[in-house]
Design a protein around this motif. Structure first.
Motif, mmCIF file in Angstrom:
data_model
loop_
_atom_site.group_PDB
_atom_site.id
_atom_site.type_symbol
_atom_site.label_atom_id
_atom_site.label_comp_id
_atom_site.label_asym_id
_atom_site.label_seq_id
_atom_site.Cartn_x
_atom_site.Cartn_y
_atom_site.Cartn_z
ATOM 1 N N LEU A 2 0.914 -1.158 0.049
ATOM 2 C CA LEU A 2 0.052 -0.029 -0.024
ATOM 3 C C LEU A 2 0.775 1.173 0.023
ATOM 4 C CD1 LEU A 2 -2.623 -1.013 2.811
ATOM 5 C CD2 LEU A 2 -2.990 -0.991 0.185
ATOM 6 N N LEU A 3 0.507 2.324 -0.646
ATOM 7 C CA LEU A 3 1.451 3.686 -0.673
ATOM 8 C C LEU A 3 0.421 4.777 -0.466
ATOM 9 C CD1 LEU A 3 3.940 4.917 -1.768
ATOM 10 C CD2 LEU A 3 2.906 4.841 -4.171
ATOM 11 N N GLU A 4 1.044 5.535 0.270
ATOM 12 C CA GLU A 4 0.554 7.001 0.706
ATOM 13 C C GLU A 4 1.459 8.114 0.318
ATOM 14 O OE1 GLU A 4 -1.070 9.595 4.323
ATOM 15 O OE2 GLU A 4 -1.511 7.439 4.279
ATOM 16 N N MET A 5 1.239 8.844 -0.668
ATOM 17 C CA MET A 5 2.472 9.765 -0.977
ATOM 18 C C MET A 5 1.912 11.092 -0.963
ATOM 19 S SD MET A 5 4.594 9.440 -4.634
ATOM 20 C CE MET A 5 6.144 10.694 -4.736
ATOM 21 N N HIS A 6 2.570 11.849 -0.044
ATOM 22 C CA HIS A 6 2.154 13.291 -0.029
ATOM 23 C C HIS A 6 2.567 14.290 -1.188
ATOM 24 C CE1 HIS A 6 0.288 13.103 4.330
ATOM 25 N NE2 HIS A 6 0.915 12.050 4.129
ATOM 26 N N GLN A 7 2.045 15.330 -1.363
ATOM 27 C CA GLN A 7 2.665 16.216 -2.319
ATOM 28 C C GLN A 7 3.804 16.885 -1.848
ATOM 29 O OE1 GLN A 7 -0.213 19.446 -3.034
ATOM 30 N NE2 GLN A 7 1.164 20.551 -4.452
ATOM 31 N N GLY A 8 4.806 16.734 -2.761
ATOM 32 C CA GLY A 8 6.236 17.212 -2.538
ATOM 33 C C GLY A 8 7.134 16.161 -2.175
ATOM 34 N N ALA A 9 6.585 14.955 -2.016
ATOM 35 C CA ALA A 9 7.625 13.626 -1.792
ATOM 36 C C ALA A 9 8.242 13.496 -3.302
ATOM 37 C CB ALA A 9 6.731 12.423 -1.425
ATOM 38 N N LEU A 10 9.477 13.023 -3.311
ATOM 39 C CA LEU A 10 10.059 12.844 -4.617
ATOM 40 C C LEU A 10 10.755 11.150 -4.531
ATOM 41 C CD1 LEU A 10 11.239 13.739 -7.445
ATOM 42 C CD2 LEU A 10 13.130 14.536 -6.053
ATOM 43 N N VAL A 11 10.562 10.300 -5.560
ATOM 44 C CA VAL A 11 11.056 9.360 -5.724
ATOM 45 C C VAL A 11 11.752 9.147 -7.049
ATOM 46 C CG1 VAL A 11 10.897 6.538 -5.991
ATOM 47 C CG2 VAL A 11 9.333 7.870 -4.470
ATOM 48 N N THR A 12 13.001 9.003 -7.030
ATOM 49 C CA THR A 12 13.824 8.919 -8.479
ATOM 50 C C THR A 12 14.108 7.350 -8.377
ATOM 51 O OG1 THR A 12 14.883 11.041 -8.041
ATOM 52 C CG2 THR A 12 15.973 9.597 -9.573
ATOM 53 N N GLY A 13 13.392 6.729 -9.060
ATOM 54 C CA GLY A 13 13.458 5.159 -9.281
ATOM 55 C C GLY A 13 12.169 4.661 -9.550
#
Length: 137
Positions: free
Chosen positions: A99-110
């Protein structure tokens, strides 16, 4: 009450200003405010929660049931149940989660790789070859 499992208690703290060089394994819960140069692993046979605070830096792999990130991770992240990426989260590496919860501003390079059932989905699954019709004149 809301069909949520009770989280394990956070019993371990790596404080701001502390640095661990080498792999670190933990049970129950861990809050990281400092830095770790090595793999960070929650025991697979015991529920685990990992909180990587805004000031924290991890250079290595991260494995836990429930992972909350608001700091920096340079390496792959494996959340066996849930991954929460807070606004200041910065991840350089592939991310595996149920399960994923991602807030605005988070960054994933992958790559983002969801776990379907008990098997991580692979992004590089072989796709069928497309054949174009020849123009016969």
């Amino acid at each position: 009450m809301f069909n949520r499992k009770k989280q394990p208690p956070i019993k371990t703290l790596v404080a701001l200003g502390c640095q661990i060089d080498g792999n670190f394994q933990f049970a129950d819960g861990l809050r990281l405010d400092g830095s770790i140069q090595g793999n960070l692993v929650g025991q697979a046979d015991h529920p685990s929660i990992l909180v990587i605070a805004e000031t924290a830096v991890v250079v290595g792999e991260v494995h836990a049931d429930h992972v909350i990130i608001n700091g920096k991770v340079d390496g792959p992240v494996h959340a066996r149940q849930m991954l929460e990426l807070q606004p200041k989260a910065r991840i350089t590496g592939d991310v595996t989660y149920k399960l994923l919860e991602m807030h605005q501003g988070a960054l994933v390079t992958g790559k983002l790789c969801p776990i379907v059932g008990d098997i991580p989905a692979t992004v590089s699954e072989e796709k069928p070859t497309l054949k174009l019709a020849a123009n016969n004149q």
